[in-house]
Design an enzyme around this catalytic site. Structure first.
Site, PDB file in Angstrom:
ATOM      1  CE1 TYR A 242     -32.444   3.351  49.745  1.00 29.81           C
ATOM      2  CE2 TYR A 242     -32.919   2.806  47.330  1.00 29.81           C
ATOM      3  CZ  TYR A 242     -32.994   3.599  48.433  1.00 29.81           C
ATOM      4  OH  TYR A 242     -33.764   4.673  48.488  1.00 29.81           O
TER       5      TYR A 242
ATOM      6  CE1 TYR B  54     -34.881   5.417  53.040  1.00 33.03           C
ATOM      7  CE2 TYR B  54     -33.387   6.955  51.756  1.00 33.03           C
ATOM      8  CZ  TYR B  54     -34.474   5.868  51.820  1.00 33.03           C
ATOM      9  OH  TYR B  54     -34.827   5.472  50.582  1.00 33.03           O
TER      10      TYR B  54
END
Length: 414
Positions: free
Chosen positions: A369, A319
């Site tokens: 994103y 991440y």
């Protein structure tokens, strides 16, 4: 009831107790039982285009991604009986089930904490399917962050209790919260902006190979990075993830059923969530060690039942809402020692041909994103051998959710 009835009842109770006492007790449950190991597989993935502005609604984008994932798996929507997403998902299960034409849904779940939820959606489906609560699960995330509201621009926004009593005034944006952790990491362990650039550069190079990436065809040089504007010092523009519209989904079934699906299965080998004791979210400044975040807790659980360890990971999808999260996560998941995450990024270690290629689709920094869900789908592509930045012979992949918030992780294998 008469005395005779009471006596017979007492005799029956005593007999039952005697029978119970002579029945062998079941063996104690094994801590960290590997019941979920390879019991389920991801057999379908789908996504919409990614862009700063898409005209479709979040519901429409979600349905498109889900239907694409089901088509990828060769499973009709009517067989879907499990749904999993994020608490921050705007479109609820009722609307999704009706819109895609799902059958009777017998399991549904949502996970909180934004990007920390991504891998948990798959983990919850895997648990439901492995325990017989459902047979075909769909996890998804749909966002219109690029064209939607951006609440972090207003630093006068009131925080909910108890955060309003525990944060310095104005500390609201995630970029500011992570910037303070990044500064402490730089101070304690000698990390530099060069190390953060290594992360951004690796993601951008991988995005250059991915036509679906928002930053495809837009190379990132060291000079461009170093001279870009500050977002929250020491984080510059390219240390922050993109703001995009788009949706992604995946389909999870049992390992037995996966063998008959259209695509090669990618097995869920291990899964974990992590919420450390006395955690304060991304403003974890009051703990004895603020740089030991949720990834450390999730990692201990993740590796506990796995048949392999960090040294056996061929490719990782970690991440990357902000570049400093990568070295922190590298340490948390055991790829290097404490304080060594920054140095780990040197010499192209994170790029194709390096010691740990990561975020091979471009990640949140350069592909899109969508709260980390694209890291799951890219992990599946790597183990199928269909990534645009393919790691030769990749058979194991670590996927992680957001560091700094209660998080989750997956170990996938082919």
């Amino acid at each position: 009831m008469g005395d005779e009835g009471i006596d017979r009842s007492a005799e029956a109770t005593m007999a039952a107790r005697a029978t119970k006492s002579t029945t062998p007790a079941p063996p104690p449950a094994r801590r960290g039982s590997p019941a979920l190991k390879d019991a389920t597989a991801i057999v379908g993935i789908g996504q919409t285009p990614f862009a700063r502005r898409l005209e479709a609604s979040e519901k429409s984008l979600a349905c498109r991604a889900i239907l694409a994932a089901l088509d990828d798996a060769g499973i009709p929507p009517s067989q879907v009986d499990a749904l999993a997403s994020y608490t921050m998902e705007e479109t609820d299960e009722v609307e999704i089930a009706k819109s895609i034409g799902a059958g009777d849904v017998t399991f549904f779940a949502r996970t909180g904490f934004g990007g920390g939820a991504s891998c948990a959606t798959v983990a919850h489906l895997a648990t439901a399917i492995a325990t017989g609560q459902a047979s075909v699960g769909v996890a998804w995330r749909s966002r219109k962050r690029g064209s939607g509201p951006r609440p972090w621009r207003n630093t006068r926004t009131q925080l909910p209790t108890p955060a309003q009593w525990s944060r310095p005034y104005g500390l609201i944006r995630p970029a500011d919260e992570i910037a303070m952790l990044a500064r402490r990491y730089m101070h304690e362990y000698g990390a530099t902006r060069e190390h953060f650039f290594n992360v951004a550069h690796a993601c951008r190079r991988h995005a250059s190979l991915n036509p679906a990436a928002v930053m495809h065809g837009r190379p990132l040089t060291r000079e461009t990075y170093m001279t870009s504007r500050w977002i929250s010092e020491p984080l510059c523009l390219y240390d922050n993830c993109l703001e995009t519209d788009g949706a992604l989904a995946c389909v999870v079934v049992s390992a037995d059923r996966a063998r008959d699906c259209r695509r090669s299965p990618v097995y869920v080998h291990s899964a974990a969530q992590g919420l450390p004791a006395q955690h304060h979210g991304m403003v974890n400044y009051w703990n004895d060690d603020p740089l030991t975040g949720p990834s450390w807790t999730a990692a201990r659980q993740l590796w506990k039942t796995a048949d392999f360890g960090p040294a056996d990971i061929d490719v990782a999808q970690i991440y990357d809402a902000f570049t400093p999260l990568i070295p922190l996560s590298l340490e948390g998941y055991g790829f290097c020692g404490r304080g060594e995450g920054a140095a780990f990024t040197e010499d192209g270690a994170l790029e194709l041909g390096g010691r740990l290629p990561l975020n091979t689709g471009g990640g949140g920094l350069s592909e899109a994103y969508v709260h980390g869900f694209n890291l799951i789908t890219e992990g599946v592509r790597q183990l199928r051998g269909t990534s645009t930045a393919q790691v030769p012979g990749a058979s194991t992949c670590l996927v992680t959710a957001g560091e700094g918030v209660p998080t989750s992780a997956l170990l996938l294998r082919s």
